[in-house]
Design a protein around this motif. Structure first.
Motif, PDB file in Angstrom:
ATOM      1  N   ASP A 112       6.371 -22.164  64.833  1.00 25.96           N
ATOM      2  CA  ASP A 112       5.820 -23.526  64.810  1.00 25.96           C
ATOM      3  C   ASP A 112       6.913 -24.589  64.812  1.00 25.96           C
ATOM      4  O   ASP A 112       6.625 -25.770  65.092  1.00 25.96           O
ATOM      5  CB  ASP A 112       4.937 -23.714  63.579  1.00 25.96           C
ATOM      6  N   GLN A 113       8.153 -24.199  64.530  1.00 24.86           N
ATOM      7  CA  GLN A 113       9.244 -25.163  64.466  1.00 24.86           C
ATOM      8  C   GLN A 113       9.860 -25.465  65.831  1.00 24.86           C
ATOM      9  O   GLN A 113      10.703 -26.360  65.936  1.00 24.86           O
ATOM     10  CB  GLN A 113      10.332 -24.647  63.518  1.00 24.86           C
ATOM     11  N   THR A 114       9.460 -24.746  66.877  1.00 23.84           N
ATOM     12  CA  THR A 114       9.963 -24.996  68.233  1.00 23.84           C
ATOM     13  C   THR A 114       8.842 -25.573  69.072  1.00 23.84           C
ATOM     14  O   THR A 114       7.828 -24.890  69.295  1.00 23.84           O
ATOM     15  CB  THR A 114      10.475 -23.693  68.880  1.00 23.84           C
ATOM     16  N   PRO A 115       8.967 -26.815  69.529  1.00 23.63           N
ATOM     17  CA  PRO A 115       7.894 -27.434  70.307  1.00 23.63           C
ATOM     18  C   PRO A 115       7.498 -26.582  71.511  1.00 23.63           C
ATOM     19  O   PRO A 115       8.349 -26.095  72.259  1.00 23.63           O
ATOM     20  CB  PRO A 115       8.510 -28.770  70.741  1.00 23.63           C
ATOM     21  N   GLY A 116       6.215 -26.377  71.662  1.00 22.90           N
ATOM     22  CA  GLY A 116       5.686 -25.668  72.807  1.00 22.90           C
ATOM     23  C   GLY A 116       5.588 -24.167  72.642  1.00 22.90           C
ATOM     24  O   GLY A 116       4.917 -23.508  73.445  1.00 22.90           O
ATOM     25  N   MET A 117       6.215 -23.599  71.606  1.00 23.58           N
ATOM     26  CA  MET A 117       6.213 -22.144  71.501  1.00 23.58           C
ATOM     27  C   MET A 117       4.816 -21.587  71.224  1.00 23.58           C
ATOM     28  O   MET A 117       4.462 -20.496  71.690  1.00 23.58           O
ATOM     29  CB  MET A 117       7.204 -21.682  70.433  1.00 23.58           C
ATOM     30  N   LEU A 118       4.023 -22.328  70.488  1.00 24.47           N
ATOM     31  CA  LEU A 118       2.678 -21.876  70.161  1.00 24.47           C
ATOM     32  C   LEU A 118       1.612 -22.554  71.018  1.00 24.47           C
ATOM     33  O   LEU A 118       0.413 -22.341  70.787  1.00 24.47           O
ATOM     34  CB  LEU A 118       2.381 -22.126  68.680  1.00 24.47           C
ATOM     35  N   ASP A 119       2.016 -23.349  72.004  1.00 21.30           N
ATOM     36  CA  ASP A 119       1.063 -24.102  72.816  1.00 21.30           C
ATOM     37  C   ASP A 119       0.627 -23.310  74.046  1.00 21.30           C
ATOM     38  O   ASP A 119       1.328 -22.407  74.515  1.00 21.30           O
ATOM     39  CB  ASP A 119       1.681 -25.432  73.273  1.00 21.30           C
ATOM     40  N   GLY A 120      -0.522 -23.683  74.577  1.00 19.62           N
ATOM     41  CA  GLY A 120      -0.969 -23.164  75.863  1.00 19.62           C
ATOM     42  C   GLY A 120      -1.361 -21.703  75.874  1.00 19.62           C
ATOM     43  O   GLY A 120      -1.463 -21.093  76.947  1.00 19.62           O
ATOM     44  N   ILE A 240      15.625 -21.926  81.457  1.00 24.50           N
ATOM     45  CA  ILE A 240      15.530 -20.491  81.713  1.00 24.50           C
ATOM     46  C   ILE A 240      14.052 -20.140  81.830  1.00 24.50           C
ATOM     47  O   ILE A 240      13.318 -20.167  80.832  1.00 24.50           O
ATOM     48  CB  ILE A 240      16.175 -19.654  80.595  1.00 24.50           C
ATOM     49  N   GLY A 241      13.612 -19.839  83.024  1.00 23.47           N
ATOM     50  CA  GLY A 241      12.241 -19.397  83.206  1.00 23.47           C
ATOM     51  C   GLY A 241      12.077 -17.947  82.771  1.00 23.47           C
ATOM     52  O   GLY A 241      13.044 -17.187  82.722  1.00 23.47           O
ATOM     53  N   PHE A 242      10.853 -17.562  82.454  1.00 24.78           N
ATOM     54  CA  PHE A 242      10.618 -16.182  82.015  1.00 24.78           C
ATOM     55  C   PHE A 242       9.226 -15.725  82.427  1.00 24.78           C
ATOM     56  O   PHE A 242       8.299 -16.526  82.579  1.00 24.78           O
ATOM     57  CB  PHE A 242      10.778 -16.062  80.490  1.00 24.78           C
ATOM     58  N   ASP A 243       9.125 -14.432  82.626  1.00 22.45           N
ATOM     59  CA  ASP A 243       7.824 -13.781  82.756  1.00 22.45           C
ATOM     60  C   ASP A 243       7.405 -13.172  81.433  1.00 22.45           C
ATOM     61  O   ASP A 243       6.228 -13.149  81.086  1.00 22.45           O
ATOM     62  CB  ASP A 243       7.883 -12.714  83.845  1.00 22.45           C
ATOM     63  N   LEU A 244       8.401 -12.669  80.704  1.00 19.38           N
ATOM     64  CA  LEU A 244       8.172 -12.143  79.359  1.00 19.38           C
ATOM     65  C   LEU A 244       9.316 -12.624  78.474  1.00 19.38           C
ATOM     66  O   LEU A 244      10.488 -12.397  78.792  1.00 19.38           O
ATOM     67  CB  LEU A 244       8.132 -10.610  79.375  1.00 19.38           C
ATOM     68  N   LEU A 245       8.973 -13.306  77.395  1.00 21.74           N
ATOM     69  CA  LEU A 245       9.970 -13.830  76.464  1.00 21.74           C
ATOM     70  C   LEU A 245       9.855 -13.084  75.146  1.00 21.74           C
ATOM     71  O   LEU A 245       8.782 -13.026  74.544  1.00 21.74           O
ATOM     72  CB  LEU A 245       9.757 -15.326  76.233  1.00 21.74           C
ATOM     73  N   VAL A 246      10.972 -12.501  74.712  1.00 24.98           N
ATOM     74  CA  VAL A 246      11.057 -11.884  73.391  1.00 24.98           C
ATOM     75  C   VAL A 246      11.990 -12.770  72.572  1.00 24.98           C
ATOM     76  O   VAL A 246      13.204 -12.778  72.782  1.00 24.98           O
ATOM     77  CB  VAL A 246      11.597 -10.444  73.481  1.00 24.98           C
ATOM     78  N   THR A 247      11.399 -13.541  71.684  1.00 21.13           N
ATOM     79  CA  THR A 247      12.158 -14.571  70.989  1.00 21.13           C
ATOM     80  C   THR A 247      12.323 -14.241  69.511  1.00 21.13           C
ATOM     81  O   THR A 247      11.506 -13.516  68.926  1.00 21.13           O
ATOM     82  CB  THR A 247      11.464 -15.937  71.132  1.00 21.13           C
ATOM     83  N   VAL A 248      13.388 -14.747  68.936  1.00 21.34           N
ATOM     84  CA  VAL A 248      13.569 -14.741  67.485  1.00 21.34           C
ATOM     85  C   VAL A 248      13.415 -16.181  67.038  1.00 21.34           C
ATOM     86  O   VAL A 248      14.334 -16.996  67.205  1.00 21.34           O
ATOM     87  CB  VAL A 248      14.948 -14.189  67.078  1.00 21.34           C
ATOM     88  N   PRO A 249      12.237 -16.548  66.522  1.00 19.83           N
ATOM     89  CA  PRO A 249      12.026 -17.937  66.118  1.00 19.83           C
ATOM     90  C   PRO A 249      12.968 -18.346  64.989  1.00 19.83           C
ATOM     91  O   PRO A 249      13.652 -17.515  64.389  1.00 19.83           O
ATOM     92  CB  PRO A 249      10.564 -17.950  65.649  1.00 19.83           C
ATOM     93  N   LEU A 250      12.994 -19.638  64.725  1.00 20.05           N
ATOM     94  CA  LEU A 250      13.765 -20.140  63.589  1.00 20.05           C
ATOM     95  C   LEU A 250      13.355 -19.385  62.336  1.00 20.05           C
ATOM     96  O   LEU A 250      12.168 -19.203  62.070  1.00 20.05           O
ATOM     97  CB  LEU A 250      13.502 -21.635  63.413  1.00 20.05           C
ATOM     98  N   ASN A 251      14.328 -18.895  61.581  1.00 22.72           N
ATOM     99  CA  ASN A 251      14.068 -18.217  60.310  1.00 22.72           C
ATOM    100  C   ASN A 251      14.216 -19.217  59.172  1.00 22.72           C
ATOM    101  O   ASN A 251      15.248 -19.888  59.059  1.00 22.72           O
ATOM    102  CB  ASN A 251      15.044 -17.061  60.102  1.00 22.72           C
ATOM    103  N   MET A 252      13.194 -19.296  58.330  1.00 22.96           N
ATOM    104  CA  MET A 252      13.219 -20.226  57.205  1.00 22.96           C
ATOM    105  C   MET A 252      12.795 -19.523  55.929  1.00 22.96           C
ATOM    106  O   MET A 252      12.020 -18.559  55.955  1.00 22.96           O
ATOM    107  CB  MET A 252      12.287 -21.413  57.466  1.00 22.96           C
TER     108      MET A 252
END
Length: 413
Positions: A112-120, A240-252
């Motif tokens: 939720d701390q990265t704009p757009g990551m949970l959108d769409g 960087i465009g992607f078809d599949l993104l494996v991300t490590v979100p901000l850790n808090m």
């Protein structure tokens, strides 16, 4: 009766509670652990779930089984710590007084701390994480269905739990795609906010060369500003465009840390890096991932830190100086695919170096070198975790890092 309250019954909290239950008289000290979940997860195992090495149930046990008899377990969510009254208040209104408090609530991924990551509707459809049990299970299905395109492994920012895990995922993904016979249809990209593959120069060179060998593109100094329609956009406007993104979100850290006035901007508790005593407090410690020490947020750090902490804590409650000094010791196996792995061993002052561990010349583990023995060492750690580390049994590894068996490579290496 004095009261030791441990917030969080994950790796660090469980080790602290179990080790101190062995050392503190039961007629003088009551030990209580607080956690919102009744399940204990072996988090290093999350890495293997997407590739089918572990099944989801292989990394889960009832939390009560991990705690020694004589440690009380309270199920609940912490609302705040009242340092004026030495009381922890839970969200359901219960108040738990303490004489000594250990915060071990770790860090959690915050997409939720990265704009757009949970959108769409992209989350868990084209964007996945493997730092949670649910995320790793969902990613396993996504990888099975993935048939080609650009796969991006991405870190939002540091610090993160197990900072080598994203590299491990990239290496294992490369091997997995080769086994499926579709590696030539996949562009693999590793995007990191770091200037190289890792935080330390010697290890960064080794790991960077491994990315090159596997034709995994390194996108360094990439600080993501937002996610926009299957595209990572950095603050310097790289995309960087992607078809599949494996991300490590901000850790808090936990939100109650901020509400209690105990944390920094990431909800990490500032502590003395050697004793883990919270800055400005006489009876609050933070251990494991929950604190701000400049060391890896890894299970090995929690283990070595607890080794030092227990002796310090016993001296502290006896009114004596805490003479033990944690040196930031960490060691991590780094899976590299094909049944091989590296091992790195380092601390606050010394970066990972080549050599042998833990016995000079004999090993059996090789430092900064890919071997099958290292891979089996990584897999063997799971039973050691459940049956030795968590219960607080002795593990024959020194808490402080040793230079024995290590060597500084020459400029030509």
């Amino acid at each position: 009766m004095k009261r030791l309250l441990v917030l969080g019954a994950g790796t660090a909290g469980t080790m602290v509670a179990n080790r101190l239950r062995r050392r503190l008289p039961r007629d003088e000290w009551r030990i209580t652990a607080v956690d919102e979940s009744d399940k204990h997860f072996y988090q290093p195992g999350y890495l293997f779930i997407p590739f089918g090495t572990y099944a989801p149930d292989d990394v889960v046990r009832p939390r009560r089984r991990s705690l020694r008899a004589g440690v009380d377990l309270v199920r609940g969510t912490v609302d705040r710590v009242d340092t004026e009254t030495d009381t922890v208040v839970l969200t359901d209104g219960r108040a738990l007084p303490y004489d000594q408090l250990v915060i071990a609530t770790g860090v959690t991924p915050r997409p939720d701390q990265t704009p757009g990551m949970l959108d769409g509707g992209q989350w868990r459809r084209s964007i996945f994480d493997f730092y949670t049990h649910d995320g790793a299970v969902a990613l396993a299905d996504a990888l099975k269905a993935f048939d080609g395109g650009r796969l991006v492994v991405h870190i939002v920012d540091m610090p993160i739990k197990c900072p080598v895990a994203p590299l491990e995922f990239a290496f294992l993904a490369d091997a997995y795609l080769r086994e499926r016979g579709i590696r030539d249809r996949v562009e693999l990209v590793y995007a990191t906010p770091l200037p190289g593959a890792f935080t330390k120069p010697i290890a960064s060179r080794t790991l960077g060369a491994m990315l090159d060998d596997r034709k995994i593109s390194l996108e360094a100094d990439f600080l993501v500003e937002r996610v926009d329609d299957r595209t990572l956009v950095s603050y310097d406007e790289r995309e960087i465009g992607f078809d599949l993104l494996v991300t490590v979100p901000l850790n808090m850290g936990a939100d109650f840390v901020a509400r209690s006035g105990l944390g920094d901007e990431l909800n990490l508790v500032p502590v003395d890096r050697y004793t883990l005593l919270a800055t400005g407090h006489r009876n609050i410690f933070a251990i494991g991932d929950a604190n701000d020490i400049p060391a890896s947020k890894a299970g090995s750090v929690a283990h070595f830190a607890v080794d030092v902490f227990v002796g310090n804590f016993l001296r502290h409650i006896a009114g004596q100086p805490m003479t033990g000094r944690f040196d930031g010791h960490a060691n991590c196996f780094v899976e590299s695919g094909g049944g091989r792995a590296l091992l790195i061993d380092f601390n606050y002052d010394t970066e990972p170096l080549p050599g042998r561990y833990p016995v000079p010349r004999l090993g059996p583990f090789s430092l900064l070198a890919e071997t099958a023995v290292n891979h089996w060492g990584k897999l063997a750690f799971r039973p050691v975790y459940w049956h030795a580390l968590l219960p607080g049994r002795p593990v024959p590894l020194p808490a402080h890092m040793s230079m024995a068996g290590k060597r500084v490579p020459t400029a030509e290496e």
